[in-house]
Each structure stands twice: as structure tokens, then as C-alpha cells.
Design an enzyme around this catalytic site. Structure first.
Site, PDB file in Angstrom:
ATOM      1  N   CYS A 107       0.813  -1.212   0.000  1.00 52.86           N
ATOM      2  CA  CYS A 107       0.000   0.000   0.000  1.00 52.86           C
ATOM      3  C   CYS A 107       0.856   1.276   0.000  1.00 52.86           C
ATOM      4  CB  CYS A 107      -0.956  -0.061   1.195  1.00 52.86           C
ATOM      5  SG  CYS A 107      -2.360   1.049   1.128  1.00 52.86           S
ATOM      6  N   HIS A 108       0.655   2.150   0.989  1.00 50.72           N
ATOM      7  CA  HIS A 108       1.390   3.411   1.071  1.00 50.72           C
ATOM      8  C   HIS A 108       2.778   3.256   1.687  1.00 50.72           C
ATOM      9  CE1 HIS A 108      -2.629   5.028   0.342  1.00 50.72           C
ATOM     10  NE2 HIS A 108      -2.029   6.144  -0.031  1.00 50.72           N
TER      11      HIS A 108
END
Length: 182
Positions: A107-108
Site C-alpha cells: 500500500c502506502h
């Protein structure tokens, strides 16, 4: 199932992590026999965006990357944004690349890898909003469930966790990767 007995896995996160992106890989590596340790910029405990509390084993400033076999970076916008501003966390993550050790990021979490200057020339995926950031840092961004590039395992969202977990375990079991570099 791949066996990870005797392996020590560092998980690096802070408040605001995506709960499942910490708990699911944590369970996967410990079920495979590894010891998982929580590393964070501050001691005591951290809290995920959905309320999961995780005790911190060591701070990023005091933890020694050489005492771990691999690193896992959960996502979460707030988590990743704060980690990429913490010099000790950046240095901790970069050390795994310098030692050619496996790294899993979802993800991030890839924002921290941009700050660590380790994505240039690498194929990686992430949450789609990081596409331009990663490309600007020299990465070849692709939209796939899981991507493996010389010991660097990346995925996009919690939906990808089963594939991510399987590849993280596989790469940790393989050990150091000569192509993994800072």
C-alpha cells in the site's frame, strides 16, 4: 508450507498503520515459525487506523538492522507519511537493502522506500495514488496483485494480502538476494 524457524522479522510502522497490513503478514510469518518484532519511532505501543494496538519491541533509532533477516512495511496513509519524515526509520529501512535482505511493502508503505532512495530501477506496485511518486523516483510501477523484484515484495491493498504473505514468506526463506541493493 515454507519454514521460517530461526528467522527474525522486523515490522516497521507507527500510529495510523492499516491494521490488516500489519496483523495478516505478522500472523503469516509467525505461523511459519519466524519471530516478529515491532519497530517504531517511539516506544510503548502504536495504534492502527482501525484501533489495533501493537506493543513496540524497539525504536527505529535503537534497533539494529543486522539482527533481522527481513523487513515488512505495512501501509496506511498516516503511518507511511510519518515514517518517511523520521530519519531513523528511513535509515533502518535502507539498511535492509544495503545488506541485500528481503523487504515486503504494501500500500502506502512504499513512500518510505522513496525517501530511502531504494526504488530507482526497481519494479514495484503500491496503492495506485503512489504511482507518480514511485515513477518520479525511478521505479517501474505496475498494477499487479504482488510483484517480486530481487527480494523486494510489493502489493497494493489489503485485498492482496494472501498473495503478499505467500511471497514474503517465500523470499524470506530464500534469504539474501544479490540483486537487492540500495
Amino acid at each position: 508450507m515454507t519454514e521460517l524457524t530461526g528467522k527474525r522479522i522486523a515490522f516497521l510502522a507507527t500510529d495510523g498503520f492499516e491494521d490488516s497490513e500489519l496483523t495478516s503478514p505478522w500472523t503469516a510469518v509467525t505461523n511459519a515459525g519466524a519471530a516478529a518484532l515491532m519497530i517504531a519511532p517511539k516506544g510503548d505501543s502504536i495504534t492502527g487506523k482501525n484501533g489495533h494496538e501493537q506493543d513496540v519491541d524497539e525504536t527505529s533509532a535503537s534497533a539494529n538492522p543486522s539482527s533481522f533477516d527481513a523487513l515488512v512495511l505495512p501501509g496506511g496513509v498516516v503511518n507511511a507519511d510519518h515514517l518517511r519524515m523520521d530519519e531513523a526509520s528511513i535509515a533502518f529501512a535502507k539498511a535492509f537493502f544495503e545488506a541485500s535482505k528481503p523487504v515486503g511493502v504494501i500500500c502506502h508503505g512504499a513512500w518510505l522506500l522513496i525517501e530511502a532512495d531504494v526504488v530507482d530501477g526497481r519494479t514495484i506496485t503500491s496503492y495506485p495514488s503512489l504511482k507518480t511518486d514511485l515513477k518520479n523516483a525511478g521505479a517501474d510501477w505496475v498494477d499487479e496483485e504482488v510483484v517480486v523484484d530481487q527480494g523486494l515484495v510489493s502489493s497494493r491493498t489489503p485485498d492482496d494480502l494472501p498473495a503478499f504473505n505467500a511471497k514474503v514468506i517465500e523470499e524470506i526463506a530464500e534469504g539474501a538476494h544479490a540483486g537487492q541493493h540500495a
